[in-house]
Write an enzyme that holds these catalytic residues in place. Structure first.
Site, PDB file in Angstrom:
ATOM      1  N   ASP A 114      19.162 -21.590 -40.077  1.00 28.88           N
ATOM      2  CA  ASP A 114      20.160 -22.457 -39.429  1.00 28.88           C
ATOM      3  C   ASP A 114      21.554 -22.480 -40.062  1.00 28.88           C
ATOM      4  O   ASP A 114      21.677 -22.521 -41.285  1.00 28.88           O
ATOM      5  CB  ASP A 114      19.705 -23.921 -39.480  1.00 28.88           C
ATOM      6  CG  ASP A 114      18.264 -24.133 -39.135  1.00 28.88           C
ATOM      7  OD1 ASP A 114      17.574 -23.178 -38.768  1.00 28.88           O
ATOM      8  OD2 ASP A 114      17.818 -25.286 -39.245  1.00 28.88           O
TER       9      ASP A 114
ATOM     10  N   GLU B 234      14.296 -30.796 -33.767  1.00 29.84           N
ATOM     11  CA  GLU B 234      15.034 -30.434 -34.983  1.00 29.84           C
ATOM     12  C   GLU B 234      16.536 -30.411 -34.696  1.00 29.84           C
ATOM     13  O   GLU B 234      16.965 -30.330 -33.542  1.00 29.84           O
ATOM     14  CB  GLU B 234      14.599 -29.031 -35.463  1.00 29.84           C
ATOM     15  CG  GLU B 234      13.117 -28.933 -35.774  1.00 29.84           C
ATOM     16  CD  GLU B 234      12.682 -27.573 -36.339  1.00 29.84           C
ATOM     17  OE1 GLU B 234      11.917 -27.578 -37.292  1.00 29.84           O
ATOM     18  OE2 GLU B 234      13.094 -26.527 -35.824  1.00 29.84           O
TER      19      GLU B 234
HETATM   20  C1  FRU Z   1      15.139 -25.341 -38.026  1.00 31.75           C
HETATM   21  C2  FRU Z   1      14.530 -25.838 -39.324  1.00 31.75           C
HETATM   22  C3  FRU Z   1      15.039 -27.209 -39.685  1.00 31.75           C
HETATM   23  C4  FRU Z   1      14.864 -27.251 -41.171  1.00 31.75           C
HETATM   24  C5  FRU Z   1      15.171 -25.834 -41.569  1.00 31.75           C
HETATM   25  C6  FRU Z   1      14.375 -25.340 -42.729  1.00 31.75           C
HETATM   26  O1  FRU Z   1      15.151 -23.975 -37.901  1.00 31.75           O
HETATM   27  O2  FRU Z   1      13.129 -25.826 -39.226  1.00 31.75           O
HETATM   28  O3  FRU Z   1      14.397 -28.267 -39.006  1.00 31.75           O
HETATM   29  O4  FRU Z   1      15.720 -28.175 -41.792  1.00 31.75           O
HETATM   30  O5  FRU Z   1      14.903 -25.036 -40.433  1.00 31.75           O
HETATM   31  O6  FRU Z   1      14.827 -24.100 -43.151  1.00 31.75           O
END
Ligand code: FRU
Length: 503
Positions: free
Chosen positions: A56, A240
């Site tokens: 992300d 998320e």
């Molecule tokens: C989304 C996610 C988020 C988390 C991160 C962990 O892709 O799962 O919810 O904070 O990636 O790398």
């Protein structure tokens, strides 16, 4: 190419351990690859990390003329692991300069996704009035607690920078938001709002299958305000990376958009981002919407959020997403690095049939990449360049644009049976994961297509219909550049630009 020396040395050491004679050749090869950003499938005008795993985008904030892009980063491997915040900056959203890791794990846990704001009034007291701090708000993921079977292992912490993001110090009183006993409690996206004449901070937080809103006077003390989880929303996976931001509509009204990424449960499988258009009264978000809307129908735009602190004189809502999908992100056929971001996009609201929808189109800064232009005439076109921006005007109700190479690989974008589709079943390497070789579809409902803008990089295609009213983003891994384009059902003249690479 823009890898600063310390970043580069750090990456080499972490990839190979300390170099010894037997590894010298490998070190040289790797050094060369990182330095040139020119490996097979390496994106040429998208951001990708110099080496190793990225997911992300995080902490995007504009400050002192720079767009900061932090990202979920594991510096020790090309698959997901203990998360850090990697860091890059850009002055124009086109070229990126890689900087050292900004925030690393500590005793409270790994550093998961989150946001960053300029605390311009120094409400946190972490900077001074004269030199207000940048404050990053992120999730601590305590892996040790998690593995021990606890459910309260995600909390929110903050870090601050008083040197325009070059170094970060963690707040001593972390975590600033404790876990109330909920397994998925993460991805804080913070923005400034004015409530009853006073500046406050609002946090949107993904809490299992709902978004919770919190408020704070100072980024340190947070109180819960409300939750959002309408019955009809998409719940195929965990919620998320939320983001809540306002727009002014054409008639001068304020409307708010809430982005919520879900994984799995996307319209074409795996990860995707749904959005809600509604109202936010400083406390709760509400919507009259009755059905799910998707930010991007492609398989490969996830966890995207917007930049904070974009100057009012600019006024744009600027977005970037992670150009991958948890279905296969960790096994895509690249080795030195894994994953790229989408091109930066401007989000806007448009009205269709008395409803408001979110459009996303590439930022105009990308026009700087245009190199040679050509008018495409006829149905069979020889492509002389690999990096392309193509605008097509459909004529027939069904149409197709087929990219092909000498290896017999083909990528098709088209319209059939009321759906826009990207067929990547024979687009190149696909066998690394069964789900990858798919036909990705988007229902057009009654959307009449005026034009289609296509951005083709070495390992991705981004399709924008009618200035971004409908978008599809997909990864592809051709083993050689596509050299032919066959057009069916389009006007006789279409435009093409070859694009320059940024590395
Ligand atoms: C989304 C996610 C988020 C988390 C991160 C962990 O892709 O799962 O919810 O904070 O990636 O790398």
């Amino acid at each position: 190419m823009n890898v600063s020396k310390p970043v580069y040395v750090f990456i080499l050491i972490s990839l190979l351990g300390f170099s010894c004679t037997s590894q010298e050749k490998e070190t040289d090869d790797l050094a060369h690859q990182i330095e040139t950003y020119n490996e097979a499938h390496r994106p040429q005008f998208h951001f990708s990390p110099p080496a190793n795993w990225m997911n992300d985008p995080n902490g995007m904030v504009f400050h002192k003329g720079e767009y900061h892009l932090f990202y979920q980063y594991y510096p020790d491997s090309n698959v997901w692991g203990p998360m850090h915040w990697g860091h890059a900056v850009s002055k124009n959203l086109v070229e990126w300069e890689n900087l050292p890791v900004a925030i690393a794990p500590d005793s409270l846990g790994w550093i998961f996704s989150g946001s960053a704001v300029l605390d311009s009034e120094n409400s946190s007291g972490l900077g001074t009035q004269e030199n207000p701090p940048l404050v990053a708000i992120y999730t601590y993921h305590d892996n040790i607690k998690g593995e021990a079977g606890r459910i309260d292992f995600q909390t929110q912490g903050i870090a601050f920078s008083v040197d325009h993001g070059r170094s970060w110090e963690k707040y001593k009183g972390n975590p600033v938001l404790a876990n109330p006993g909920i397994r998925d409690f993460r991805d804080p996206k913070v923005r400034k709002v004015v409530v009853e004449g006073k500046e406050k901070w609002i946090m949107s937080l993904a809490v299992k299958d709902k978004i919770s809103f919190y408020i704070s006077p100072n980024l340190i003390e947070w109180s819960h305000m409300s939750d959002f989880n309408p019955e009809w929303a998409a719940y195929g996976g965990v919620w998320e990376c939320p983001d809540l931001f306002p727009f002014k509509t054409q008639d001068g009204k304020e409307k708010w958009v809430l982005l919520v990424s879900i994984n799995p449960g996307g319209p074409n499988g795996g990860s995707a981002t749904q959005y809600f258009v509604g109202d936010f009264d400083g406390q709760s978000f509400t919507t009259n919407q009755k059905e799910v809307k998707w930010l991007d129908y492609g398989t490969d735009n996830y966890a995207g959020v917007t930049w904070s602190n974009v100057p009012a004189s600019d006024g744009r809502t600027l977005f970037i997403g992670w150009m991958s999908n948890w279905n296969y992100a960790q096994v895509v056929p690249t080795k030195v690095w894994r994953s790229a971001m989408t091109v930066p996009r401007t989000l806007s609201l448009y009205e269709n049939k008395n409803e408001l929808w979110l459009a996303s189109k590439p930022v105009e800064e990308l026009e700087q990449l245009r190199d040679q232009s050509a008018t495409l005439e006829g149905e069979n076109i020889a492509l002389e360049h690999e990096l392309l921006e193509i605008t097509l005007k459909p004529k027939a109700s069904d149409f197709s644009a087929t990219f092909q190479n000498g290896a017999g690989e083909m990528l098709v974008i088209g319209k059939k049976e009321g759906e826009l589709f990207i067929d990547r079943t024979k687009s190149g390497l696909t066998d690394f994961k069964e789900e990858f070789a798919s036909i990705i579809k988007a229902p057009l409902k009654d959307l009449e297509i005026n034009d289609i803008d296509i951005y083709l990089d070495r390992a991705s295609i981004e399709v924008f219909v009618n200035d971004g009213a409908l978008v599809m983003t997909a990864l592809v891994f051709p083993t050689a550049a596509y050299t032919d384009l066959q057009l069916k059902g389009f006007e006789t003249k279409n435009t093409l630009y070859s694009l320059k690479g940024i590395w």
